[in-house]
Design a protein around this motif. Structure first.
Motif, PDB file in Angstrom:
ATOM      1  N   LEU A  43       0.689  -1.130  -0.142  1.00  0.00           N
ATOM      2  CA  LEU A  43       0.040  -0.044  -0.015  1.00  0.00           C
ATOM      3  C   LEU A  43       0.870   1.276   0.033  1.00  0.00           C
ATOM      4  O   LEU A  43       0.646   2.217  -0.651  1.00  0.00           O
ATOM      5  N   ALA A  44       1.724   1.182   0.638  1.00  0.00           N
ATOM      6  CA  ALA A  44       2.994   2.575   0.807  1.00  0.00           C
ATOM      7  C   ALA A  44       3.625   2.593  -0.312  1.00  0.00           C
ATOM      8  O   ALA A  44       4.099   3.813  -0.854  1.00  0.00           O
ATOM      9  N   HIS A  45       3.957   1.599  -1.089  1.00  0.00           N
ATOM     10  CA  HIS A  45       4.744   1.697  -2.187  1.00  0.00           C
ATOM     11  C   HIS A  45       4.045   1.367  -3.783  1.00  0.00           C
ATOM     12  O   HIS A  45       4.822   1.462  -4.721  1.00  0.00           O
ATOM     13  N   GLY A  46       2.834   1.093  -3.591  1.00  0.00           N
ATOM     14  CA  GLY A  46       2.090   1.124  -4.700  1.00  0.00           C
ATOM     15  C   GLY A  46       2.383  -0.062  -5.707  1.00  0.00           C
ATOM     16  O   GLY A  46       2.142  -0.469  -6.810  1.00  0.00           O
ATOM     17  N   ASP A  47       2.769  -1.326  -4.761  1.00  0.00           N
ATOM     18  CA  ASP A  47       2.770  -2.618  -5.416  1.00  0.00           C
ATOM     19  C   ASP A  47       1.265  -3.106  -5.788  1.00  0.00           C
ATOM     20  O   ASP A  47       0.350  -2.964  -4.962  1.00  0.00           O
ATOM     21  N   GLY A  48       1.012  -4.061  -6.619  1.00  0.00           N
ATOM     22  CA  GLY A  48      -0.250  -4.385  -6.999  1.00  0.00           C
ATOM     23  C   GLY A  48      -0.809  -5.539  -6.457  1.00  0.00           C
ATOM     24  O   GLY A  48      -1.863  -6.018  -6.502  1.00  0.00           O
ATOM     25  N   GLU A  49       0.022  -6.372  -6.052  1.00  0.00           N
ATOM     26  CA  GLU A  49      -0.284  -7.836  -5.809  1.00  0.00           C
ATOM     27  C   GLU A  49       0.681  -8.403  -4.776  1.00  0.00           C
ATOM     28  O   GLU A  49       1.619  -8.098  -4.753  1.00  0.00           O
ATOM     29  N   ILE A  50       0.212  -9.192  -3.775  1.00  0.00           N
ATOM     30  CA  ILE A  50       0.751 -10.131  -2.936  1.00  0.00           C
ATOM     31  C   ILE A  50       0.665 -11.450  -3.276  1.00  0.00           C
ATOM     32  O   ILE A  50      -0.595 -12.003  -3.298  1.00  0.00           O
ATOM     33  N   VAL A  51       1.590 -12.363  -3.496  1.00  0.00           N
ATOM     34  CA  VAL A  51       1.514 -13.765  -3.629  1.00  0.00           C
ATOM     35  C   VAL A  51       2.032 -14.590  -2.389  1.00  0.00           C
ATOM     36  O   VAL A  51       3.465 -14.404  -2.008  1.00  0.00           O
ATOM     37  N   VAL A  52       1.283 -15.251  -1.706  1.00  0.00           N
ATOM     38  CA  VAL A  52       1.580 -15.961  -0.549  1.00  0.00           C
ATOM     39  C   VAL A  52       2.205 -17.456  -0.863  1.00  0.00           C
ATOM     40  O   VAL A  52       1.263 -17.965  -1.600  1.00  0.00           O
ATOM     41  N   HIS A  53       3.338 -17.921  -0.440  1.00  0.00           N
ATOM     42  CA  HIS A  53       3.842 -19.211  -0.824  1.00  0.00           C
ATOM     43  C   HIS A  53       3.776 -19.873   0.404  1.00  0.00           C
ATOM     44  O   HIS A  53       4.174 -19.299   1.461  1.00  0.00           O
ATOM     45  N   ASP A  54       3.151 -21.084   0.329  1.00  0.00           N
ATOM     46  CA  ASP A  54       3.379 -21.892   1.770  1.00  0.00           C
ATOM     47  C   ASP A  54       4.552 -22.922   1.558  1.00  0.00           C
ATOM     48  O   ASP A  54       5.256 -23.026   0.556  1.00  0.00           O
ATOM     49  N   ARG A  55       4.731 -23.523   2.638  1.00  0.00           N
ATOM     50  CA  ARG A  55       5.917 -24.398   2.769  1.00  0.00           C
ATOM     51  C   ARG A  55       5.842 -25.822   1.861  1.00  0.00           C
ATOM     52  O   ARG A  55       6.941 -26.640   1.766  1.00  0.00           O
ATOM     53  N   PHE A  56       4.665 -25.967   1.173  1.00  0.00           N
ATOM     54  CA  PHE A  56       4.448 -27.114   0.149  1.00  0.00           C
ATOM     55  C   PHE A  56       4.671 -26.698  -1.252  1.00  0.00           C
ATOM     56  O   PHE A  56       4.269 -27.432  -2.185  1.00  0.00           O
ATOM     57  N   GLY A  57       5.060 -25.327  -1.541  1.00  0.00           N
ATOM     58  CA  GLY A  57       5.137 -25.128  -2.880  1.00  0.00           C
ATOM     59  C   GLY A  57       3.820 -24.300  -3.482  1.00  0.00           C
ATOM     60  O   GLY A  57       3.778 -24.028  -4.689  1.00  0.00           O
ATOM     61  N   ARG A  58       2.891 -24.463  -2.770  1.00  0.00           N
ATOM     62  CA  ARG A  58       1.317 -23.957  -3.326  1.00  0.00           C
ATOM     63  C   ARG A  58       1.638 -22.392  -2.982  1.00  0.00           C
ATOM     64  O   ARG A  58       2.219 -21.863  -2.206  1.00  0.00           O
ATOM     65  N   THR A  59       0.668 -21.850  -3.859  1.00  0.00           N
ATOM     66  CA  THR A  59       0.484 -20.240  -3.768  1.00  0.00           C
ATOM     67  C   THR A  59      -0.865 -19.893  -3.903  1.00  0.00           C
ATOM     68  O   THR A  59      -1.817 -20.440  -4.171  1.00  0.00           O
ATOM     69  N   ARG A  60      -0.983 -18.409  -3.293  1.00  0.00           N
ATOM     70  CA  ARG A  60      -2.423 -17.717  -3.556  1.00  0.00           C
ATOM     71  C   ARG A  60      -2.116 -16.252  -3.522  1.00  0.00           C
ATOM     72  O   ARG A  60      -1.078 -15.955  -2.734  1.00  0.00           O
ATOM     73  N   ALA A  61      -3.077 -15.720  -3.943  1.00  0.00           N
ATOM     74  CA  ALA A  61      -2.897 -14.392  -3.992  1.00  0.00           C
ATOM     75  C   ALA A  61      -3.814 -13.760  -2.624  1.00  0.00           C
ATOM     76  O   ALA A  61      -4.686 -14.321  -2.369  1.00  0.00           O
ATOM     77  N   THR A  62      -3.356 -12.809  -2.175  1.00  0.00           N
ATOM     78  CA  THR A  62      -4.081 -12.069  -0.972  1.00  0.00           C
ATOM     79  C   THR A  62      -4.324 -10.730  -1.312  1.00  0.00           C
ATOM     80  O   THR A  62      -3.869  -9.737  -2.039  1.00  0.00           O
ATOM     81  N   ASP A  63      -5.772 -10.151  -0.521  1.00  0.00           N
ATOM     82  CA  ASP A  63      -6.173  -8.978  -0.713  1.00  0.00           C
ATOM     83  C   ASP A  63      -5.136  -7.957   0.039  1.00  0.00           C
ATOM     84  O   ASP A  63      -4.727  -8.062   0.827  1.00  0.00           O
ATOM     85  N   LEU A  64      -5.361  -6.751  -0.743  1.00  0.00           N
ATOM     86  CA  LEU A  64      -4.480  -5.659  -0.377  1.00  0.00           C
ATOM     87  C   LEU A  64      -5.257  -4.710   0.842  1.00  0.00           C
ATOM     88  O   LEU A  64      -4.774  -3.964   1.633  1.00  0.00           O
ATOM     89  N   ASP A  65      -6.788  -4.918   0.974  1.00  0.00           N
ATOM     90  CA  ASP A  65      -7.341  -4.395   1.870  1.00  0.00           C
ATOM     91  C   ASP A  65      -6.871  -4.839   3.388  1.00  0.00           C
ATOM     92  O   ASP A  65      -6.747  -5.927   3.955  1.00  0.00           O
ATOM     93  N   PRO A  66      -6.882  -3.935   4.355  1.00  0.00           N
ATOM     94  CA  PRO A  66      -6.460  -4.075   5.627  1.00  0.00           C
ATOM     95  C   PRO A  66      -7.489  -5.103   6.428  1.00  0.00           C
ATOM     96  O   PRO A  66      -8.754  -5.356   5.812  1.00  0.00           O
ATOM     97  N   VAL A  67      -6.928  -6.166   7.435  1.00  0.00           N
ATOM     98  CA  VAL A  67      -7.788  -7.144   7.818  1.00  0.00           C
ATOM     99  C   VAL A  67      -8.912  -6.483   8.742  1.00  0.00           C
ATOM    100  O   VAL A  67      -8.414  -5.726   9.477  1.00  0.00           O
ATOM    101  N   ALA A  68     -10.146  -6.814   8.673  1.00  0.00           N
ATOM    102  CA  ALA A  68     -11.057  -6.062   9.659  1.00  0.00           C
ATOM    103  C   ALA A  68     -11.001  -6.536  10.838  1.00  0.00           C
ATOM    104  O   ALA A  68     -10.620  -7.724  11.244  1.00  0.00           O
TER     105      ALA A  68
END
Length: 68
Positions: A43-68
């Motif tokens: 949010l501070a640097h204008g990055d457009g996406e976050i990709v989360v990798h788990d310890r098993f090699g799987r990935t998922r995108a995560t929302d940039l909105d703050p957790v409510a």
């Protein structure tokens, strides 16, 4: 705009890495802390996406909105 990756960093820590240059933004004790830091950095640097990798090699995108 770039993409950030939350990645396992050894057996006991997590890192946030910038995709564009491979630089490490920070290292954290838990995946949750790393995701929160990645969200703030994105949010501070204008990055457009976050990709989360788990310890098993799987990935998922995560929302940039703050957790409510």
């Amino acid at each position: 705009m770039g993409r950030l990756h939350v990645i396992p960093n050894g057996a006991e820590s997590w890192a946030v890495r910038q995709e564009r240059d491979g630089g490490i933004v920070g290292e954290y004790a838990s995946q949750g802390e790393a995701e929160e830091a990645a969200r703030g950095h994105a949010l501070a640097h204008g990055d457009g996406e976050i990709v989360v990798h788990d310890r098993f090699g799987r990935t998922r995108a995560t929302d940039l909105d703050p957790v409510a």
